[in-house]
Design an enzyme around this catalytic site. Structure first.
Site, mmCIF file in Angstrom:
data_model
loop_
_atom_site.group_PDB
_atom_site.id
_atom_site.type_symbol
_atom_site.label_atom_id
_atom_site.label_comp_id
_atom_site.label_asym_id
_atom_site.label_seq_id
_atom_site.Cartn_x
_atom_site.Cartn_y
_atom_site.Cartn_z
ATOM 1 N N GLY A 75 0.770 -1.236 0.000
ATOM 2 C CA GLY A 75 0.000 0.000 0.000
ATOM 3 C C GLY A 75 0.800 1.283 0.000
ATOM 4 O O GLY A 75 0.229 2.370 0.062
ATOM 5 N N TRP A 77 2.472 2.914 -2.361
ATOM 6 C CA TRP A 77 2.227 3.841 -3.466
ATOM 7 C C TRP A 77 0.897 4.566 -3.300
ATOM 8 O O TRP A 77 0.800 5.761 -3.545
ATOM 9 C CB TRP A 77 2.286 3.091 -4.798
ATOM 10 N N ASP A 94 -4.621 -6.319 -5.911
ATOM 11 C CA ASP A 94 -3.477 -7.197 -5.659
ATOM 12 C C ASP A 94 -3.983 -8.560 -5.223
ATOM 13 O O ASP A 94 -5.020 -8.659 -4.570
ATOM 14 C CB ASP A 94 -2.566 -6.616 -4.579
ATOM 15 N N ASP A 110 -6.856 -11.257 -8.624
ATOM 16 C CA ASP A 110 -5.817 -11.347 -9.647
ATOM 17 C C ASP A 110 -6.111 -10.344 -10.758
ATOM 18 O O ASP A 110 -7.177 -10.393 -11.376
ATOM 19 C CB ASP A 110 -5.786 -12.777 -10.206
ATOM 20 N N ASP A 134 3.285 -1.354 -10.043
ATOM 21 C CA ASP A 134 4.517 -1.795 -9.388
ATOM 22 C C ASP A 134 4.512 -3.321 -9.298
ATOM 23 O O ASP A 134 5.170 -3.908 -8.448
ATOM 24 C CB ASP A 134 4.627 -1.172 -7.993
ATOM 25 N N LYS A 174 6.846 -0.815 -13.492
ATOM 26 C CA LYS A 174 8.149 -1.400 -13.181
ATOM 27 C C LYS A 174 8.453 -2.515 -14.171
ATOM 28 O O LYS A 174 7.589 -3.342 -14.474
ATOM 29 C CB LYS A 174 8.151 -1.967 -11.762
#
Length: 222
Positions: A75, A77, A94, A110, A134, A174
């Site tokens: 959490g 971000w 997530d 998912d 991320d 990322k």
């Protein structure tokens, strides 16, 4: 051969490797200034500083109204978004459980599931102007394999961003160095006015991770 059939010496060697690896990780955590700073400032993870640094360089959160956080756990971000853009509507997703964050809608599911994109869009009640990712696949320690596994997630995130972003919106993700980024960058350059990459200071020097920052979404064809 079953686990119980293994040579005791082999089991001992494996255990020693795990212990040594755990010790290195613990030592790195205890001596990491970002870990200490995150704890002192109330951030859930050191990763918060990566977004803070990226925002300082690219102005990602200025004027943000709707933000999607892909791979939200734990959490950090979303905490940053909440602080820097308090009026923004934030939705995160997530597989891992994430403790509630005030003002943030969190889906424990998912992102690759068919129903995930619709769930995120419904919760936002409008097109996002910033999609953050991320996400990273579980690493196996082989750089090329780790790169390919994470690239699959990134490509899905790009597709989601292109299908949902408001014109002028931005996408941040990322990725791990690995040499198969050409197609990804081509898609981003086709859909965004500027595409850059950065490795924020908070990224560990020995990590192959870097971030792609795509800004100025051109919009979808009518």
């Amino acid at each position: 051969m079953s686990r119980s059939d293994k040579n005791p010496h082999e089991r001992l060697k494996t255990a020693k490797k795990r212990t040594a690896s755990s010790a290195r990780w613990l030592s790195r955590q205890l001596n990491d200034p970002y870990v200490k700073k995150a704890k002192a400032e109330g951030w859930r993870s050191r990763a918060a500083f990566k977004l803070i640094e990226l925002d300082e360089k690219f102005g990602l959160l200025k004027g943000a109204k709707r933000v999607v956080d892909l791979g939200i756990a734990p959490g950090g971000w979303s905490q940053v978004v909440r602080k820097k853009a308090p009026a923004a509507k934030i939705v995160g997703i997530d597989l891992l459980p994430t403790e509630p964050i005030e003002g943030v809608t969190i889906f424990e599911m998912d992102f690759m599931a068919d129903e995930a994109p619709e769930a995120l869009q419904s919760a936002l009640d409008g097109p996002p102007d910033l999609v953050l990712s991320d996400m990273a696949a579980n690493t196996v320690g082989h750089k090329q394999t780790d790169h390919l596994r994470t690239m699959g997630l990134v490509e899905t995130a790009v597709d989601f961003a292109v299908q949902t972003l408001a014109p002028g919106g931005a996408f941040v993700a990322k990725v791990f160095a690995g040499g198969t980024d050409t197609e990804l960058l081509a898609i981003l350059k086709k859909n965004f006015t500027t595409v850059k990459h950065a490795k924020p200071p908070a990224s560990r020097k020995d990590s192959s991770e870097w971030y792609v920052i795509a800004q100025g979404f051109k919009g979808r064809p009518d």
